[in-house]
Design an enzyme around this catalytic site. Structure first.
Site, PDB file in Angstrom:
ATOM      1  N   GLY A 128      82.335 -71.645 -45.505  1.00 35.85           N
ATOM      2  CA  GLY A 128      83.179 -72.501 -44.687  1.00 35.85           C
ATOM      3  C   GLY A 128      82.662 -73.925 -44.615  1.00 35.85           C
ATOM      4  O   GLY A 128      82.795 -74.580 -43.583  1.00 35.85           O
ATOM      5  N   TYR A 290      86.849 -62.519 -30.833  1.00 36.35           N
ATOM      6  CA  TYR A 290      85.881 -63.556 -31.232  1.00 36.35           C
ATOM      7  C   TYR A 290      84.533 -63.325 -30.562  1.00 36.35           C
ATOM      8  O   TYR A 290      83.480 -63.397 -31.203  1.00 36.35           O
ATOM      9  CB  TYR A 290      86.438 -64.931 -30.866  1.00 36.35           C
ATOM     10  CG  TYR A 290      85.508 -66.070 -31.188  1.00 36.35           C
ATOM     11  CD1 TYR A 290      85.332 -66.510 -32.504  1.00 36.35           C
ATOM     12  CD2 TYR A 290      84.795 -66.719 -30.180  1.00 36.35           C
ATOM     13  CE1 TYR A 290      84.482 -67.561 -32.798  1.00 36.35           C
ATOM     14  CE2 TYR A 290      83.946 -67.774 -30.468  1.00 36.35           C
ATOM     15  CZ  TYR A 290      83.794 -68.184 -31.779  1.00 36.35           C
ATOM     16  OH  TYR A 290      82.939 -69.230 -32.058  1.00 36.35           O
TER      17      TYR A 290
END
Length: 412
Positions: A128, A290
């Site tokens: 990422g 998350y």
């Protein structure tokens, strides 16, 4: 010294201050000599101490030595876009190098932590790395000489990120490779492609993550937040652990979050529960998914360190800092709106990348792992994040999931 100030460096030679009328100079190969302007003579020995000194090492990364039209040597700092006739190496002579421990905090930018580091012998993978904290981490490493690989899902965005770094420093060694953590097949293909390059791997930054996105299953039949934030990274490290071992000392840095404190992964019987990690659509809440994934990150990092540290590979988990503006929330319009309101009060991306960079390069962390850092300080995670049995249970569950769903070999 005015020259040192002009070069942007602290004066490290204050106790060897020259008498009036003297000037310190350096030869092309780094030896210091002293010019007496009153008597119009030069000498190798310091006029007070009688010592001979030599500049330590090569020019700092990003500097080049050039000659002007009059034949005088000058130095160009390509990173900061400046030039000087003062040799920057004169600030760091062999007899005057002092290691001054520094204290970093949440306001420290990543580039400050890397000041003075030459990473030209390092190969670094950042998942990422095309945006946000990942991009600033990649940029900081690349500007200090590392061979940086951006492992990203979106080829167009990662190529754009590579070009941004090259525009800033044309000699940066940075490239993009395709990696989709939502696909165990893609993870395996990335590992195969990287191994085909026959490169070492000194630092692996598990940075990629998603947050507040709608429920969906990956092609491997798992909830996407869990697979992208944890299982994809778990499989990636499994496939690259032999390369890390051959490159030792090597480090793995796993990005987690303080949100790990607001959940747990155990069922009512105290066992690791896959239905909590990869829930059905009916049981899904994006923020809870998350939080659980971020708890997985710390447990994974701790167990990874336990297994690989005897082989010279250490792992630490980091929280990049509170109140960070990133694009990780882009799947939920309300969170995007709230983050836009808070943006003037948030940390910069350079400050957000600091803790990751610190754990990747800090000399004092050499050989040390199994820790959790927040704003460049070691801190205590939640009770479950410290539990070795939970870390082992998660590892064994992750191994089973990878074996069942990867559709390929486990050791490359």
């Amino acid at each position: 010294m005015a020259a040192l100030k002009y070069a942007g460096m602290d004066d490290t030679d204050s106790e060897d201050e020259l008498p009036p009328g003297w000037e310190e100079r350096s030869t092309k190969d780094g030896w210091l000599y002293y010019a007496n302007h009153e008597e119009m003579k030069t000498q190798w020995e310091h006029p007070k101490t009688g010592k001979k000194k030599r500049c330590a090492g090569d020019l700092p990364y990003g500097w080049e030595q050039e000659t002007d039209a009059k034949g005088q040597i000058f130095y160009v700092d390509h990173i900061n876009k400046r030039k000087t006739y003062f040799d920057p190496r004169q600030a760091f002579t062999v007899e005057d190098v002092q290691v001054k421990p520094k204290r970093y905090d949440g306001n420290t930018p990543a580039l400050e932590i890397l000041q003075g580091h030459d990473l030209s012998d390092k190969v670094i993978i950042i998942t990422g790395g095309n945006s946000g904290i990942g991009f600033e981490t990649a940029r900081s490493f690349a500007l200090h000489g590392a061979h940086v690989i951006l492992a990203c899902r979106n080829k167009a965005r990662s190529s754009k990120a590579v070009n941004r770094i090259l525009e800033e420093w044309h000699k940066a060694r940075v490239e993009a490779m395709t990696l989709d953590l939502a696909s165990l097949r893609s993870v395996r293909e990335f590992a195969e492609a990287f191994k085909a390059k026959k490169l070492p791997l000194h630092i692996l930054v598990c940075n990629a993550a998603v947050c507040t996105q709608p429920w969906r299953l990956t092609e491997d039949g798992l909830e996407s937040t869990f697979q992208i934030c944890h299982l994809g990274h778990f499989y990636l490290v499994q496939l690259l652990q032999n390369v890390l071992g051959r490159s030792a000392p090597a480090r793995v840095v796993v990005l987690s979050s303080e949100s790990h404190r607001f959940t747990d992964l155990l069922d009512s019987c105290g066992k690791m529960d896959l239905t909590l990690l990869s829930p059905s659509q009916k049981e899904y809440w994006s923020m809870l998914a998350y939080n659980r994934a971020k708890l997985c990150n710390i447990l994974f990092s701790n167990e990874l360190n336990r297994r690989l540290s005897p082989h010279g590979v250490t792992s630490n988990a980091v929280h990049p800092g509170n109140m960070m503006y990133t694009s990780i929330h882009r799947s939920w319009w309300l969170m995007t709106f709230l983050f836009n309101l808070a943006r003037p009060f948030t940390k910069s991306m350079q400050q957000g990348a600091a803790t990751t960079v610190y754990c990747a390069v800090a000399p004092e962390l050499e050989g040390l792992g199994g820790m959790y850092f927040n704003n460049c300080f070691r801190c205590v995670p939640s009770a479950q994040a410290q539990d070795p049995s939970s870390a082992l249970s998660l590892w064994e569950l992750s191994e089973r999931l990878v074996q069942e769903r990867s559709g390929g070999p486990q050791a490359l």
